[in-house]
Design a protein around this motif. Structure first.
Motif, PDB file in Angstrom:
ATOM      1  N   LYS A 102      12.670   6.288  -4.675  1.00  0.00           N
ATOM      2  CA  LYS A 102      12.387   5.652  -5.973  1.00  0.00           C
ATOM      3  C   LYS A 102      11.410   6.493  -6.789  1.00  0.00           C
ATOM      4  O   LYS A 102      11.506   6.558  -8.019  1.00  0.00           O
ATOM      5  CB  LYS A 102      11.809   4.246  -5.756  1.00  0.00           C
ATOM      6  CG  LYS A 102      11.469   3.504  -7.045  1.00  0.00           C
ATOM      7  CD  LYS A 102      10.961   2.110  -6.750  1.00  0.00           C
ATOM      8  CE  LYS A 102      10.544   1.392  -8.031  1.00  0.00           C
ATOM      9  NZ  LYS A 102      11.686   1.164  -8.959  1.00  0.00           N
ATOM     10  N   PHE A 103      10.496   7.191  -6.097  1.00  0.00           N
ATOM     11  CA  PHE A 103       9.477   7.980  -6.800  1.00  0.00           C
ATOM     12  C   PHE A 103       9.663   9.487  -6.579  1.00  0.00           C
ATOM     13  O   PHE A 103       8.739  10.270  -6.788  1.00  0.00           O
ATOM     14  CB  PHE A 103       8.082   7.536  -6.347  1.00  0.00           C
ATOM     15  CG  PHE A 103       7.791   6.095  -6.673  1.00  0.00           C
ATOM     16  CD1 PHE A 103       7.572   5.706  -7.986  1.00  0.00           C
ATOM     17  CD2 PHE A 103       7.793   5.128  -5.676  1.00  0.00           C
ATOM     18  CE1 PHE A 103       7.324   4.369  -8.293  1.00  0.00           C
ATOM     19  CE2 PHE A 103       7.545   3.792  -5.972  1.00  0.00           C
ATOM     20  CZ  PHE A 103       7.318   3.411  -7.289  1.00  0.00           C
ATOM     21  N   ASN A 104      10.886   9.877  -6.168  1.00  0.00           N
ATOM     22  CA  ASN A 104      11.240  11.294  -6.007  1.00  0.00           C
ATOM     23  C   ASN A 104      10.297  12.036  -5.063  1.00  0.00           C
ATOM     24  O   ASN A 104       9.934  13.196  -5.294  1.00  0.00           O
ATOM     25  CB  ASN A 104      11.267  12.005  -7.366  1.00  0.00           C
ATOM     26  CG  ASN A 104      12.309  11.423  -8.305  1.00  0.00           C
ATOM     27  OD1 ASN A 104      13.389  11.016  -7.854  1.00  0.00           O
ATOM     28  ND2 ASN A 104      12.000  11.366  -9.584  1.00  0.00           N
ATOM     29  N   ALA A 105       9.884  11.381  -4.000  1.00  0.00           N
ATOM     30  CA  ALA A 105       8.958  11.987  -3.051  1.00  0.00           C
ATOM     31  C   ALA A 105       9.646  13.073  -2.226  1.00  0.00           C
ATOM     32  O   ALA A 105      10.856  13.036  -1.997  1.00  0.00           O
ATOM     33  CB  ALA A 105       8.383  10.923  -2.125  1.00  0.00           C
ATOM     34  N   THR A 106       8.842  14.015  -1.775  1.00  0.00           N
ATOM     35  CA  THR A 106       9.295  15.012  -0.810  1.00  0.00           C
ATOM     36  C   THR A 106       8.875  14.543   0.581  1.00  0.00           C
ATOM     37  O   THR A 106       7.691  14.263   0.810  1.00  0.00           O
ATOM     38  CB  THR A 106       8.677  16.387  -1.100  1.00  0.00           C
ATOM     39  OG1 THR A 106       9.080  16.824  -2.398  1.00  0.00           O
ATOM     40  CG2 THR A 106       9.122  17.410  -0.066  1.00  0.00           C
ATOM     41  N   ASN A 166       0.828  -1.209   0.000  1.00  0.00           N
ATOM     42  CA  ASN A 166       0.000   0.000   0.000  1.00  0.00           C
ATOM     43  C   ASN A 166       0.860   1.256   0.000  1.00  0.00           C
ATOM     44  O   ASN A 166       0.576   2.227  -0.715  1.00  0.00           O
ATOM     45  CB  ASN A 166      -0.940  -0.003   1.200  1.00  0.00           C
ATOM     46  CG  ASN A 166      -2.129  -0.928   1.004  1.00  0.00           C
ATOM     47  OD1 ASN A 166      -2.436  -1.347  -0.110  1.00  0.00           O
ATOM     48  ND2 ASN A 166      -2.805  -1.263   2.089  1.00  0.00           N
ATOM     49  N   TYR A 167       1.904   1.253   0.820  1.00  0.00           N
ATOM     50  CA  TYR A 167       2.793   2.415   0.865  1.00  0.00           C
ATOM     51  C   TYR A 167       3.471   2.627  -0.490  1.00  0.00           C
ATOM     52  O   TYR A 167       3.536   3.753  -1.003  1.00  0.00           O
ATOM     53  CB  TYR A 167       3.832   2.215   1.970  1.00  0.00           C
ATOM     54  CG  TYR A 167       4.965   3.209   1.925  1.00  0.00           C
ATOM     55  CD1 TYR A 167       4.722   4.581   2.002  1.00  0.00           C
ATOM     56  CD2 TYR A 167       6.285   2.782   1.790  1.00  0.00           C
ATOM     57  CE1 TYR A 167       5.766   5.489   1.944  1.00  0.00           C
ATOM     58  CE2 TYR A 167       7.324   3.681   1.735  1.00  0.00           C
ATOM     59  CZ  TYR A 167       7.070   5.041   1.809  1.00  0.00           C
ATOM     60  OH  TYR A 167       8.099   5.946   1.749  1.00  0.00           O
ATOM     61  N   TYR A 168       3.944   1.547  -1.097  1.00  0.00           N
ATOM     62  CA  TYR A 168       4.605   1.624  -2.396  1.00  0.00           C
ATOM     63  C   TYR A 168       3.665   2.220  -3.442  1.00  0.00           C
ATOM     64  O   TYR A 168       4.036   3.116  -4.206  1.00  0.00           O
ATOM     65  CB  TYR A 168       5.065   0.229  -2.814  1.00  0.00           C
ATOM     66  CG  TYR A 168       5.835   0.182  -4.114  1.00  0.00           C
ATOM     67  CD1 TYR A 168       7.221   0.203  -4.119  1.00  0.00           C
ATOM     68  CD2 TYR A 168       5.177   0.077  -5.342  1.00  0.00           C
ATOM     69  CE1 TYR A 168       7.948   0.138  -5.311  1.00  0.00           C
ATOM     70  CE2 TYR A 168       5.878   0.025  -6.534  1.00  0.00           C
ATOM     71  CZ  TYR A 168       7.268   0.052  -6.512  1.00  0.00           C
ATOM     72  OH  TYR A 168       7.973  -0.003  -7.692  1.00  0.00           O
ATOM     73  N   ARG A 169       2.415   1.756  -3.452  1.00  0.00           N
ATOM     74  CA  ARG A 169       1.468   2.206  -4.471  1.00  0.00           C
ATOM     75  C   ARG A 169       1.047   3.659  -4.245  1.00  0.00           C
ATOM     76  O   ARG A 169       0.780   4.389  -5.207  1.00  0.00           O
ATOM     77  CB  ARG A 169       0.242   1.294  -4.490  1.00  0.00           C
ATOM     78  CG  ARG A 169       0.554  -0.132  -4.943  1.00  0.00           C
ATOM     79  CD  ARG A 169      -0.704  -0.965  -5.043  1.00  0.00           C
ATOM     80  NE  ARG A 169      -1.566  -0.475  -6.111  1.00  0.00           N
ATOM     81  CZ  ARG A 169      -2.892  -0.518  -6.089  1.00  0.00           C
ATOM     82  NH1 ARG A 169      -3.510  -1.001  -5.032  1.00  0.00           N
ATOM     83  NH2 ARG A 169      -3.604  -0.057  -7.106  1.00  0.00           N
ATOM     84  N   ASN A 228      14.749  13.667  -4.897  1.00  0.00           N
ATOM     85  CA  ASN A 228      14.837  13.520  -6.357  1.00  0.00           C
ATOM     86  C   ASN A 228      16.262  13.322  -6.851  1.00  0.00           C
ATOM     87  O   ASN A 228      16.483  12.856  -7.975  1.00  0.00           O
ATOM     88  CB  ASN A 228      14.209  14.730  -7.050  1.00  0.00           C
ATOM     89  CG  ASN A 228      14.795  16.042  -6.574  1.00  0.00           C
ATOM     90  OD1 ASN A 228      14.777  16.317  -5.379  1.00  0.00           O
ATOM     91  ND2 ASN A 228      15.304  16.853  -7.491  1.00  0.00           N
ATOM     92  N   GLU A 229      17.262  13.666  -6.020  1.00  0.00           N
ATOM     93  CA  GLU A 229      18.654  13.475  -6.434  1.00  0.00           C
ATOM     94  C   GLU A 229      19.291  12.262  -5.747  1.00  0.00           C
ATOM     95  O   GLU A 229      20.502  12.071  -5.836  1.00  0.00           O
ATOM     96  CB  GLU A 229      19.461  14.738  -6.135  1.00  0.00           C
ATOM     97  CG  GLU A 229      18.996  15.954  -6.940  1.00  0.00           C
ATOM     98  CD  GLU A 229      19.852  17.181  -6.681  1.00  0.00           C
ATOM     99  OE1 GLU A 229      20.795  17.070  -5.852  1.00  0.00           O
ATOM    100  OE2 GLU A 229      19.599  18.231  -7.305  1.00  0.00           O
ATOM    101  N   ILE A 230      18.468  11.455  -5.075  1.00  0.00           N
ATOM    102  CA  ILE A 230      18.965  10.274  -4.363  1.00  0.00           C
ATOM    103  C   ILE A 230      18.695   9.025  -5.185  1.00  0.00           C
ATOM    104  O   ILE A 230      17.591   8.830  -5.699  1.00  0.00           O
ATOM    105  CB  ILE A 230      18.301  10.145  -2.983  1.00  0.00           C
ATOM    106  CG1 ILE A 230      18.568  11.388  -2.142  1.00  0.00           C
ATOM    107  CG2 ILE A 230      18.775   8.895  -2.252  1.00  0.00           C
ATOM    108  CD1 ILE A 230      20.024  11.622  -1.848  1.00  0.00           C
TER     109      ILE A 230
END
Length: 723
Positions: free
Chosen positions: A578-582, A533-536, A661-663
């Protein structure tokens, strides 16, 4: 009850106001203002035409001398003559079918007009026996359903039991005649909301869903059992007739009955529409005035014409008290999925209270409150068909509900209702202070510095305060100040039992299209905390709220307040990257200072007299939140704590946003560094607030609450220069 069906009689003008087709065809006078003549005449004409249409359906099946069932759908493809020829008891009358028994061929012919593709809906009307108050809904309903409407004429003197038997007979014949099994919905409005459950209680094996619209199951809590019979005594007060037998004035019964209904049926919006129709009307001649009075007289006469005093008396004394008593004593046995539609401004029945009662008693009930609507709720502001399709009783096949993709943000009305009913009292007690942080680390009061809706996911990472009761404050604050829906990741116990979170405005429950009504927790987007769920949520660019400390932080010990108790694994950072989250760290303070912890959770297991063993067994029966741990790794046991008389003020610090986003999410070292950065930012929030709150002049609960109650606004706090 009397109301919804007589609303058209008592407030004739409103029926026209809500009927767009009629109001748009009003003929203007030669002046710039509409004439009373055309308005009054068209009002009355429209009401009578509606009754004519209701009683002239091409397919009407007679079950007693006074009860018929009409097919309300399109009959253009129906071969009426062929159907009549194959039925031994059908009599042809113009283009209509009237049968005394053996209706099987008629039912089959009707079902073939849509190739048996539509589910069946049966509508039971209010006390007038016609269903005029719901007539605006029949068009949409018949598009989706094979719609049948019960009609009871004014001469019917059957008992409530006999009426139920007649309806059950129709239902039996209708179902038996269908070669293919179809879903069946029963709809009851007002008095029909008493008759419908009475039928369904006998036929639960045949009915798949029940809809109750402002049901009169609350009849015993009203004065209508007294007022109604009093009104019927007015039949003995007659006006004098003219020489030609005519009467210039309405009867006392029609006037008092009409006024009683006019005062209880329309809601504020409907009253405004009625007033608006007449404020621009002028009377320019004596003839126009005379015609207006004549039209109004005839209008009052519709009440006596459609529901004579003797009929009203019989139905108030023989149907409603008997029916409501029968149904209310058996509500717990009504297992059929039920949708209750309730107008919150119903002045005729205590519907707003009744819908809560029904929802608490009926085993399988969903409620829908229509804000601002009265007893005549099914006007053009409401689409009953859509309410059914959006509810758990939707009979049409649909894909399995996906809580990640299919969830929708609650409407502003639902959000406001939850805040008023659930969050407001908590806000009053703890007066939350929200602080956000700019990219340069500077603090701001409020949530203006919290990142808003972006083209990337947001992850709020918070400590779980003692008791875990501040979720509603966080979610509602973000919705109100930032218009930001954030989806909580909740412990399995919230979804699997132990109360389902009924005490919290955003806790516990079943999926929105499940068999039971959703809790506010899931209504506001919460999902079970699982890696998938967290991944999605991150994958689909949504905003999520995660508590890495979980149960360990919720039930922390005496000397563990505002300490992070997180696992060593940094998986949530890797997924975010992986999804450039803030990532927004969230430090919450206040709950631990609102209780006195006397016995820590682990020590509760050592209590004597078997109490400790019971706590241990209860904990072991609960599914652990961590997917990679066993039940023994998570102690689900609360410490023994005593709440303080008044809770401490709560503070929420949304820390400096951390961008990923840069990781490279595959670089464990980089993810570990982000993990530590998040923890450090949260600890900075704890440190800043614990110091700054000492300078909050309104941290004291008594002083703060007194200030806010006196001035009606949140009490001020320390200056931002303190953090």
């Amino acid at each position: 009850m009397v109301g919804p069906s007589l609303a058209a009689i008592a407030a004739i003008s409103y029926l026209l106001a809500s009927d767009r087709s009629t109001s748009s065809t009003s003929t203007p006078s030669t002046s710039s203002t509409p004439r009373v003549k055309s308005t009054a005449s068209k009002l009355l004409e429209s009401v009578r035409e509606r009754y004519v249409r209701l009683n002239s359906a091409p397919v009407r099946l007679r079950y007693t001398d006074h009860v018929t069932f009409s097919f309300e759908g399109d009959t253009s493809a129906l071969d009426l003559k062929a159907a009549a020829a194959t039925s031994t008891s059908m009599a042809m009358n113009s283009n209509s079918l009237h049968g005394l028994s053996d209706h099987e061929e008629i039912f089959r012919a009707v079902s073939q007009t849509h190739n048996c593709s539509k589910p069946i809906a049966i509508y039971f009307p209010g006390l007038d026996g016609q269903g005029i108050s719901a007539s605006q809904q029949f068009g949409d309903l018949s598009e989706k359903f094979e719609l049948w409407r019960m009609t009871i004429d004014g001469s019917d003197r059957s008992s409530f039991t006999e009426l139920t038997n007649t309806a059950c007979k129709f239902l039996d014949e209708l179902i038996v005649s269908n070669e293919e099994k179809r879903e069946v919905l029963v709809i009851g409005e007002s008095f029909g909301g008493v008759l419908a459950p009475s039928v369904v209680l006998r036929k639960q094996d045949l009915v798949n869903g029940l809809v109750l619209v402002n049901p009169a199951t609350s009849f015993d809590d009203t004065q209508w059992s007294t007022v109604g019979p009093f009104l019927t005594t007015m039949q003995y007060l007659k006006n004098g007739n003219n020489d030609d037998g005519s009467n210039d004035f309405p009867t006392p019964y029609s006037v008092l009955g009409g006024l009683a209904l006019a005062l209880t049926v329309p809601d504020l919006t409907q009253v405004q529409q009625i007033v608006g129709m007449f404020t621009n009307v002028t009377v320019s001649s004596v003839d126009e005035a005379r015609e207006t009075l004549s039209a109004l007289n005839d209008g009052f006469g519709v009440l006596e014409e459609r529901l004579p005093p003797s009929t009203l008396l019989h139905r108030l004394s023989q149907w409603l008290p008997v029916g409501s008593m029968f149904v209310n004593s058996r509500l717990e046995k009504l297992k059929t999925p039920t949708l209750v539609v309730a107008g919150t401004d119903d002045n005729m029945l205590p519907t707003e209270k009744e819908v809560e009662r029904l929802a608490s008693i009926l085993p399988n009930c969903t409620s829908k409150k229509i804000a601002g609507s009265g007893h005549f709720v099914l006007d053009n502001r409401v689409n009953l068909t859509q309410l059914i399709l959006d509810s758990p009783i939707n009979p049409f096949p649909r894909k399995k509900y996906d809580p990640i993709l299919d969830w929708e943000v609650p409407s502003p009305e639902v959000i406001q209702e939850a805040i008023e009913n659930q969050v407001k009292i908590q806000r009053t007690l703890v007066s939350p202070v929200f602080i956000s942080t700019l990219n340069d680390g500077k603090r701001r009061k409020g949530l203006s510095a919290v990142p808003g809706k972006e083209n990337r996911p947001l992850l709020f990472v918070a400590n779980h305060q003692f008791g875990g009761l501040d979720l509603g404050l966080i979610i509602s604050g973000l919705l109100e100040e930032r218009d930001l829906p954030v989806r909580g990741l909740g412990h399995p116990v919230i979804f699997d039992g132990m109360g389902g979170g009924n005490g919290s405005p955003f806790a516990g429950g079943a999926p929105p299209n499940g068999a039971t009504r959703p809790s506010l927790f899931e209504t506001f987007g919460a999902v079970r905390v699982t890696p998938k769920n967290y991944y999605r949520l991150m994958q689909t660019g949504q905003a999520a709220l995660l508590f890495p400390g979980g149960v360990r932080e919720v039930f922390h010990g005496k000397n563990e307040a505002y300490q992070l108790m997180w696992p060593e694994k940094t998986d949530f950072v890797r997924t975010a990257a992986k999804f450039n989250a803030t990532i927004i760290p969230l430090s919450a303070v206040g709950a631990a200072d609102s209780v006195n912890i006397l016995i820590d959770a682990p020590d509760m297991l050592n209590l004597p007299f078997g109490l400790g063993d019971r706590i241990a067994n209860s904990s072991s029966s609960i599914v652990a939140a961590r997917y990679d741990g066993d039940k023994s790794s998570e102690l689900f046991a609360a410490p023994f704590a005593i709440p303080k008389p008044l809770p401490d003020r709560h503070y929420f610090v949304f820390g400096k946003p951390i961008y990923t986003n840069e990781i490279d999410h595959r670089n464990r070292t980089s993810c570990d560094a982000i993990y530590e950065e998040v923890k450090n930012e949260m600890n900075r929030g704890f440190s800043d607030i614990l110091k700054a709150r000492e300078k909050d002049p309104y941290r004291s609960s008594l002083t703060r609450i007194a200030y806010e109650q006196a001035l009606g606004r949140p009490a001020p706090t320390f200056g931002m220069d303190q953090v």
